[in-house]
Structures are given as structure tokens and as C-alpha cells.
Write a protein that holds these residues in place. Structure first.
Motif, mmCIF file in Angstrom:
data_model
loop_
_atom_site.group_PDB
_atom_site.id
_atom_site.type_symbol
_atom_site.label_atom_id
_atom_site.label_comp_id
_atom_site.label_asym_id
_atom_site.label_seq_id
_atom_site.Cartn_x
_atom_site.Cartn_y
_atom_site.Cartn_z
ATOM 1 N N TYR A 104 54.437 83.365 11.893
ATOM 2 C CA TYR A 104 53.298 83.513 10.974
ATOM 3 C C TYR A 104 52.696 82.141 10.667
ATOM 4 C CZ TYR A 104 50.775 85.308 6.826
ATOM 5 O OH TYR A 104 49.811 85.655 5.911
ATOM 6 N N TYR A 105 53.551 81.176 10.418
ATOM 7 C CA TYR A 105 53.089 79.809 10.152
ATOM 8 C C TYR A 105 52.321 79.263 11.344
ATOM 9 C CZ TYR A 105 53.490 74.704 9.724
ATOM 10 O OH TYR A 105 53.221 73.364 9.707
ATOM 11 N N SER A 106 52.848 79.467 12.546
ATOM 12 C CA SER A 106 52.218 78.932 13.746
ATOM 13 C C SER A 106 50.828 79.521 13.958
ATOM 14 C CB SER A 106 53.095 79.203 14.965
ATOM 15 O OG SER A 106 52.469 78.773 16.155
ATOM 16 N N GLN A 107 50.685 80.816 13.706
ATOM 17 C CA GLN A 107 49.432 81.479 14.026
ATOM 18 C C GLN A 107 48.416 81.421 12.893
ATOM 19 O OE1 GLN A 107 49.287 85.083 16.198
ATOM 20 N NE2 GLN A 107 51.396 84.959 16.921
ATOM 21 N N ARG A 108 48.857 81.409 11.652
ATOM 22 C CA ARG A 108 47.902 81.503 10.534
ATOM 23 C C ARG A 108 47.841 80.254 9.677
ATOM 24 N NH1 ARG A 108 48.645 87.657 8.175
ATOM 25 N NH2 ARG A 108 48.965 88.690 10.177
ATOM 26 N N ILE A 109 48.985 79.740 9.284
ATOM 27 C CA ILE A 109 48.995 78.610 8.351
ATOM 28 C C ILE A 109 48.460 77.348 9.016
ATOM 29 C CG2 ILE A 109 50.415 77.212 6.831
ATOM 30 C CD1 ILE A 109 50.133 80.113 5.950
ATOM 31 N N CYS A 110 48.823 77.118 10.265
ATOM 32 C CA CYS A 110 48.399 75.888 10.940
ATOM 33 C C CYS A 110 46.888 75.783 11.034
ATOM 34 C CB CYS A 110 49.022 75.819 12.332
ATOM 35 S SG CYS A 110 50.808 75.540 12.309
ATOM 36 N N ARG A 111 46.202 76.880 11.249
ATOM 37 C CA ARG A 111 44.747 76.838 11.337
ATOM 38 C C ARG A 111 44.095 76.793 9.955
ATOM 39 N NH1 ARG A 111 43.167 82.490 14.055
ATOM 40 N NH2 ARG A 111 44.767 81.736 15.490
ATOM 41 N N LEU A 112 44.867 77.129 8.929
ATOM 42 C CA LEU A 112 44.332 77.132 7.567
ATOM 43 C C LEU A 112 44.153 75.723 7.032
ATOM 44 C CD1 LEU A 112 43.623 78.642 4.910
ATOM 45 C CD2 LEU A 112 46.072 78.656 4.393
ATOM 46 N N TYR A 113 45.080 74.829 7.346
ATOM 47 C CA TYR A 113 45.078 73.490 6.766
ATOM 48 C C TYR A 113 44.522 72.434 7.714
ATOM 49 C CZ TYR A 113 47.905 75.412 3.012
ATOM 50 O OH TYR A 113 48.344 76.144 1.937
ATOM 51 N N ILE A 114 43.621 72.831 8.582
ATOM 52 C CA ILE A 114 43.015 71.886 9.514
ATOM 53 C C ILE A 114 41.566 72.295 9.698
ATOM 54 C CG2 ILE A 114 43.367 73.064 11.712
ATOM 55 C CD1 ILE A 114 44.316 69.404 11.040
ATOM 56 N N LEU A 115 40.706 71.314 9.957
ATOM 57 C CA LEU A 115 39.285 71.610 10.135
ATOM 58 C C LEU A 115 39.049 72.444 11.382
ATOM 59 C CD1 LEU A 115 36.430 71.082 9.033
ATOM 60 C CD2 LEU A 115 36.333 69.041 10.470
ATOM 61 N N HIS A 116 39.641 72.026 12.500
ATOM 62 C CA HIS A 116 39.514 72.760 13.756
ATOM 63 C C HIS A 116 40.890 72.899 14.380
ATOM 64 C CE1 HIS A 116 35.242 73.343 14.120
ATOM 65 N NE2 HIS A 116 34.989 72.063 13.927
ATOM 66 N N ASP A 117 41.298 74.123 14.659
ATOM 67 C CA ASP A 117 42.584 74.346 15.304
ATOM 68 C C ASP A 117 42.493 73.947 16.776
ATOM 69 O OD1 ASP A 117 45.184 75.074 15.609
ATOM 70 O OD2 ASP A 117 44.809 77.233 15.713
ATOM 71 N N SER A 118 43.580 73.410 17.295
ATOM 72 C CA SER A 118 43.617 72.975 18.694
ATOM 73 C C SER A 118 45.062 72.905 19.150
ATOM 74 C CB SER A 118 42.943 71.604 18.852
ATOM 75 O OG SER A 118 43.691 70.606 18.184
ATOM 76 N N ASP A 119 45.247 72.592 20.440
ATOM 77 C CA ASP A 119 46.602 72.459 20.979
ATOM 78 C C ASP A 119 47.339 71.280 20.359
ATOM 79 O OD1 ASP A 119 46.123 74.622 22.585
ATOM 80 O OD2 ASP A 119 45.501 73.432 24.319
ATOM 81 N N SER A 120 46.601 70.304 19.822
ATOM 82 C CA SER A 120 47.227 69.121 19.233
ATOM 83 C C SER A 120 47.275 69.201 17.709
ATOM 84 C CB SER A 120 46.457 67.859 19.652
ATOM 85 O OG SER A 120 45.103 67.922 19.232
#
Length: 497
Positions: A104-120
Motif C-alpha cells: 500500500y505504501y509503495s503504490q499510494r503513499i509514495c506518490r502522495l508525498y512527491i510532486l511527480h512519481d517516478s522510478d527514482s
């Protein structure tokens, strides 16, 4: 004498009860039993309607074995299904709930706290360390569980502790969040008390504290974040004194340099924007370094938390310090020229050039003006105007009111124009709150309310509801007192980002 054996009783003959096995069972060649043996039959019952009935074999895939409350949360709002995609062998040693929340963290939380989600994405990069570090892993899981629980809250609730439907699923997720948060804090305390700092994994410990601050945003954004920030600041001071290194510029080696620098920048942003709305918050220089201003090329669109230009962030830090001086020094008028000069410099900041630089970092050739560049320009401009509104408060209510109305209209227009850009709009809580403090008209206040509701739908962070409640109190006081109420320092320590 012994009791009669069950075998003779079942044969309806008299047992000699002389020994075990009895003589009659020996003579008949039967097994002498004291009690009636268990009987295994096909089906779930020996007699009745269920006699001979058998259930189908239970599937062994992840969906089938997930607990009920986790299965019910696998469908995201909007219909996107969450899959257990993390196949690291170290995941197999974790319990099912932990594996679910890490995914859940990998798919949702990581994109929440960043301007643009990416592989890096640096937040996703922390997972490689979390699987081997208990405090960081517990922090990751607690963050995911808390976000899961928050999906049951309503933005327009009268009390932040109320939920739309008090379902068992929401209750379980809330209990998970509390349990894993307790475990994360306990693991951090044990690490810092049982080990000498020379052997402490400083990078992963600092990363755990950062995630606990984000957990405070999900819970309310009130007070607790500041305690974690002080702990991180103390740890960095000790680290620097023992090893003679600057954390963030020279990592401890436990984590990649880029992630360590990214973590440092997030603390700097949190410290600056958190202090901007609180009373008596002296700004520490531990995290707030000017190195990023001197080297603007360090800014990166894929490693930006809020999309606030570094220069504007330092302007806010300056205005916050000036506000502190104005509250403490009776001779504040001597510093007014500095504030006016900083306001002029901030007003001259070129948001288009900033957006163009970030856009060009994504592709090697110089690309023409694009829609993405325009959106980045509006995001940077929104933070610039919010900083100007914030800085003008330092001058006092009379001077601050002179040009504020025009700035508020510009800021509201920019925020409204970004409504369809989800990845950027979710970063606008602080500018929206600053705009709300200056809104006197009902239609403007309604627009701010709608924008905050949209940010809540994108983030599920309870500090958005906290911001809305604070603004409602400000607007009510303005309405009843018929005065232009604009508060800069709040009574409590709120982190509204």
C-alpha cells in the motif's frame, strides 16, 4: 477390577475385565479399546442434511487469505485494484498485514508525498532499507495503515474523530495504525538508548523520524511533528559532533547520497513552513541551509515534495524570522527596510524561468514551452504570491492591507486554474491556507473551502480538515466582530503542508 473395555461393550458381550488387553479381545483377534475411537467420515457431518457435504478447497492466492478488513480495502476509490507486487524475498518473512501495508505504501503513499512519481521516487527507495531496519519498516507500515483508516473520514464532519460509517474495517485499520506507530517509536527508542551513536544507523533513523512526521500530518498536523523534528535535530547534532560531517552533504554510508540529501531537504521544508504559522518558533540552521539557493541546479522535479521553489522557501524563512523579531523587539521599525527589500526581491522572482529549468532537466534538449511548464509556472507563482501575502503581515495590519486584496485574487485564480492537475494541486495546502486567511468575501471563502475539500480527496490527510476548521473559526470571528481578522501566528503548532 478394570472397567469393561469398549470393544466388548460394542460387541454386546461380557468383558472378563482381567487385564488389558482383555482375554476375549485377544481370543477374537480384535483391538481392545478403553474408549470409543474417533470416526473420520466424508463430509462435515455424520448424519443429517450436511452428511457427506464437502466444501471446495480454499484457494491459496493472496486475495483469498487476506483478512476480511484488508480484502475490503483492496479496491481503491476510482476502481484501481491494489496488488501485492513487491516480490523481494525478504517480504516473505513478514506477516500478511505488514506485507499488505508495505505494498500500500509503495503504490499510494509514495506518490502522495512527491510532486511527480517516478522510478527514482526517494520514498519508494526507502523500502530497500526498511526491509532490514525495524524502526523504518514499522514507520512505513504505520503510515500506510493510518492512510487506510483515513479513507473513512468525511471532510465536512463536525468533529475530526467522527467517521462516515464506523465499520469494522476502519476500526481494524485504525488499530493497526496505532499498534505499528507504537512499535516504530519503541524500536527507535531502543535503538537510541541501547547503542552508542557511533554504531547507530543514522540515515535510516532519520528517515524513520521523517515518516513519523508525515504520520502526524495524516493524524492532524498538530504539535507532534515538532517533537519528532526536535529529535531529528538533536540526532544530527550528535552525529556531526562525533563524526565531524554535515548530514545530508556527506551521508553516513547506510543510504545512497541522493536519498540522504532528499531527506535533509524535507526536514528543511517542514521546519520552515511549520514555523511560519506558529508563535515563538526560532528557526534552526541545522536543516535550513542556504546551499540550495546558491546552487539552484540541485532542484529536481522528481525529487520535489511540494514544488515550492527553494528561493521562495528561504523567503518564507526570512519573513518568519522577521515576524519573530517584530513580536519580541520594541524597536522593530529598524528592520522594516529589510522586510521591504526582501518583499521586492521575492516579487521579482521569475517563476517561468524556474519552471523552464525544471522542465529541461527532464529532457536533454531544450524543449519549447509546454502545458507542463505552464502548470509548474502557476505552482511556483502560487507559492510566490502566498509568500508575499505572508511577508506583508510582518509590516503590520495597516501596510499589509494596502495591496493584499489584489494578491489574494491572483492567488485564488492560480489555485483554481490548477484544480484539474491532481499531482500539483495536492501540494497547495499552505498557499490555499494563506489565501483563506485574507478572504473576506463569502464567495472567496467558499472557493477556498472547495479547494481544501479537493486537496482532502487527493491526500486523505487530516491536517487538511484541521486547516479548514481553523479558517472557519477565523471567518466566524471576522464576521461577528466586523473587523478584518488576519492571523499569522496560530495558538498551536500546526503543520499545514
Amino acid at each position: 477390577m478394570r472397567e469393561a473395555c469398549w470393544t466388548c461393550r460394542n460387541r454386546t458381550i461380557q468383558c472378563d475385565q482381567s487385564c488389558f488387553p482383555c482375554l476375549k479381545c485377544k481370543k477374537a483377534g480384535l483391538e481392545c479399546r478403553d474408549k470409543k475411537p474417533l470416526r473420520w467420515v466424508q463430509g462435515v457431518a455424520i448424519r443429517g442434511r450436511m452428511r457427506g457435504y464437502m466444501y471446495k478447497e480454499t484457494p491459496t492466492n493472496h486475495d483469498a487469505i487476506l483478512p476480511t478488513y484488508l480484502r475490503s480495502k483492496r479496491v481503491r476509490r476510482g476502481g484501481h485494484q491494489l496488488q501485492l507486487t513487491l516480490q523481494d524475498p525478504r517480504m516473505q518473512n513478514l506477516d500478511l498485514s505488514s506485507r499488505y501495508y508495505i505494498d500500500y505504501y509503495s503504490q499510494r503513499i509514495c506518490r502522495l508525498y512527491i510532486l511527480h512519481d517516478s522510478d527514482s521516487n526517494p520514498f519508494r527507495g526507502l523500502l530497500a532499507y526498511a526491509l532490514e531496519d525495524a524502526p523504518l519498516r514499522k514507520s512505513v507500515i504505520a503510515l500506510a495503515a493510518r492512510h487506510t483508516a483515513n479513507t473513512g473520514y468525511s471532510f465536512d464532519q463536525s468533529d475530526k474523530n467522527d467517521v462516515v460509517v464506523p465499520t469494522p474495517q476502519l476500526t481494524y485499520a485504525t488499530l493497526d495504525a496505532l499498534r505499528f506507530k507504537t512499535q516504530a517509536i519503541t524500536a527507535l527508542r531502543e535503538r537510541l538508548t541501547r547503542q552508542h551513536l557511533e554504531f547507530v544507523k543514522t540515515d535510516t533513523t532519520i528517515a524513520s523520524i521523517l515518516l513519523l512526521i508525515f504520520l502526524e500530518l495524516l493524524e492532524s498536523g498538530l504539535d507532534g511533528w515538532d517533537v519528532h523534528l526536535k529529535g531529528a535535530r538533536t540526532l544530527v547534532r550528535l552525529y556531526q559532533s562525533l563524526r565531524g560531517k554535515t548530514y545530508g552533504n556527506c551521508g553516513s554510508g547506510d543510504m545512497e547520497q541522493e536519498i540522504s540529501t532528499f531527506i535533509t531537504r524535507q526536514f528543511s521544508l517542514i521546519e520552515t513552513l511549520g514555523a511560519s504559522l506558529s508563535h515563538f518558533n526560532p528557526i534552526s540552521e541545522d536543516f535550513c541551509s542556504t546551499s540550495y539557493i546558491l546552487n539552484p541546479g540541485k532542484e529536481s522535479i522528481v525529487r520535489s515534495f511540494l514544488g515550492c521553489p527553494e528561493f521562495i522557501l528561504r523567503s518564507i524563512q526570512f519573513f518568519s524570522s522577521q515576524r519573530q523579531l517584530a513580536a519580541e523587539s520594541p524597536h522593530y521599525t529598524a528592520h522594516m527596510q529589510d522586510t521591504l527589500a526582501m518583499l521586492e526581491v521575492t516579487g521579482n522572482f521569475n517563476s517561468l524561468e524556474w519552471a523552464s529549468r525544471l522542465q529541461h532537466q527532464q529532457s536533454s534538449p531544450a524543449s519549447p514551452y509546454t502545458a507542463e511548464m505552464e502548470n509548474l509556472y502557476m505552482l511556483g507563482e502560487a507559492y510566490k504570491i502566498a509568500a508575499l501575502l505572508y511577508g506583508r503581515q510582518v509590516l503590520g495590519p495597516e501596510l499589509a492591507t494596502a495591496e493584499s486584496n489584489g494578491l489574494v485574487l491572483q492567488l485564488l485564480g492560480l489555485i483554481d486554474a490548477l484544480k484539474t492537475q491532481d499531482s500539483l494541486f495536492k501540494c497547495l495546502l499552505w498557499p490555499t491556507f494563506i489565501a483563506g486567511l485574507h478572504c473576506l468575501e463569502r464567495d472567496q471563502q467558499g472557493l477556498v473551502h472547495d479547494c481544501l475539500k479537493r486537496i482532502w480527496e487527493l491526500t486523505a490527510c487530516l491536517n487538511v480538515i484541521s486547516a479548514s476548521n481553523i479558517l472557519k473559526d477565523c471567518w466566524d470571528r471576522t464576521r461577528f466582530s466586523e473587523t478584518q481578522f488576519r492571523c499569522v501566528g496560530l495558538d498551536r503548532r500546526w503543520l499545514l503542508i
